[in-house]
Design a protein around this motif. Sequence first.
Motif, PDB file in Angstrom:
ATOM      1  N   UNK A 134       0.827  -1.207   0.000  1.00 54.62           N
ATOM      2  CA  UNK A 134       0.000   0.000   0.000  1.00 54.62           C
ATOM      3  C   UNK A 134       0.863   1.260   0.000  1.00 54.62           C
ATOM      4  N   UNK A 135       1.878   1.292   0.854  1.00 52.53           N
ATOM      5  CA  UNK A 135       2.772   2.454   0.901  1.00 52.53           C
ATOM      6  C   UNK A 135       3.491   2.650  -0.437  1.00 52.53           C
ATOM      7  N   UNK A 136       3.957   1.563  -0.998  1.00 53.26           N
ATOM      8  CA  UNK A 136       4.671   1.634  -2.282  1.00 53.26           C
ATOM      9  C   UNK A 136       3.783   2.234  -3.370  1.00 53.26           C
ATOM     10  N   UNK A 137       2.562   1.734  -3.481  1.00 51.38           N
ATOM     11  CA  UNK A 137       1.664   2.219  -4.528  1.00 51.38           C
ATOM     12  C   UNK A 137       1.281   3.679  -4.314  1.00 51.38           C
ATOM     13  N   UNK A 138       1.056   4.048  -3.065  1.00 52.99           N
ATOM     14  CA  UNK A 138       0.695   5.434  -2.756  1.00 52.99           C
ATOM     15  C   UNK A 138       1.835   6.382  -3.129  1.00 52.99           C
ATOM     16  N   UNK A 139       3.054   5.978  -2.806  1.00 56.24           N
ATOM     17  CA  UNK A 139       4.202   6.857  -3.086  1.00 56.24           C
ATOM     18  C   UNK A 139       4.603   6.840  -4.557  1.00 56.24           C
ATOM     19  N   UNK A 140       4.330   5.723  -5.243  1.00 59.22           N
ATOM     20  CA  UNK A 140       4.666   5.668  -6.670  1.00 59.22           C
ATOM     21  C   UNK A 140       3.733   6.551  -7.496  1.00 59.22           C
ATOM     22  N   UNK A 141       2.492   6.684  -7.031  1.00 57.79           N
ATOM     23  CA  UNK A 141       1.506   7.470  -7.791  1.00 57.79           C
ATOM     24  C   UNK A 141       0.983   8.623  -6.926  1.00 57.79           C
ATOM     25  N   UNK A 142       1.854   9.571  -6.563  1.00 60.62           N
ATOM     26  CA  UNK A 142       1.446  10.637  -5.641  1.00 60.62           C
ATOM     27  C   UNK A 142       0.380  11.565  -6.195  1.00 60.62           C
TER      28      UNK A 142
END
Length: 202
Positions: free
Chosen positions: A70-78
């Motif tokens: 979840x953190x990865x996806x949120x930060x990849x697509x800010x």
Amino acid sequence: MVKLYGFSGSTCTRLVALICKEKDIPYELTSVNLAKGEQKNPSFVAVQPFGQVPYIDDDGFILYESRAIARYLIKKYPNQGSPLIPSDPKAEALFEQAASIETFNFTAFVSGIVAEKVFKPRRGLQPNEERVQELLASLKPKLDAYDLILSKQKYLAGDSVTLADLAHLAIWHCVFDSRPNLSRWWKDISSRPAWLAVKDGA
């Protein structure tokens, strides 16, 4: 497209699917049949050594553990969908505080209730009601603290919804609570279109 390997009804798989919906990220679910123990097959364990769902394959990048995904996806697509993790250092620290609350003061207790009330019946076993009541008793002061926090702000990390709030969605149904601020917060987060799209399965 993100490839999501998991079980449609699992809490952790639905969390990842929820974040994909919140961030407008297309994903493809490859079903892993937990009832048949497919998550313990050698080919699965070769990728996810704990034999648990879910994991993702994002164009060859493999990642497991739902909160990390979840953190990865949120930060990849800010710039897509809802921000969900603040960028300001103080606001991010408050988010991390709220995320720790969810992990250690909520999920640590409720996961045991889910195991008894959801997973045992699926395997044809009787829930241990005494254990459920013990866990609910331990959870009560935690929910008192939640209600106090939410009496002062709209969400757990402040006045904007974050991953810390959304991480409760897939398992909150095992906890009935009528505290006024908790009830207001739950009504808010559980009516989000992204959750409605995955609440019955990723």
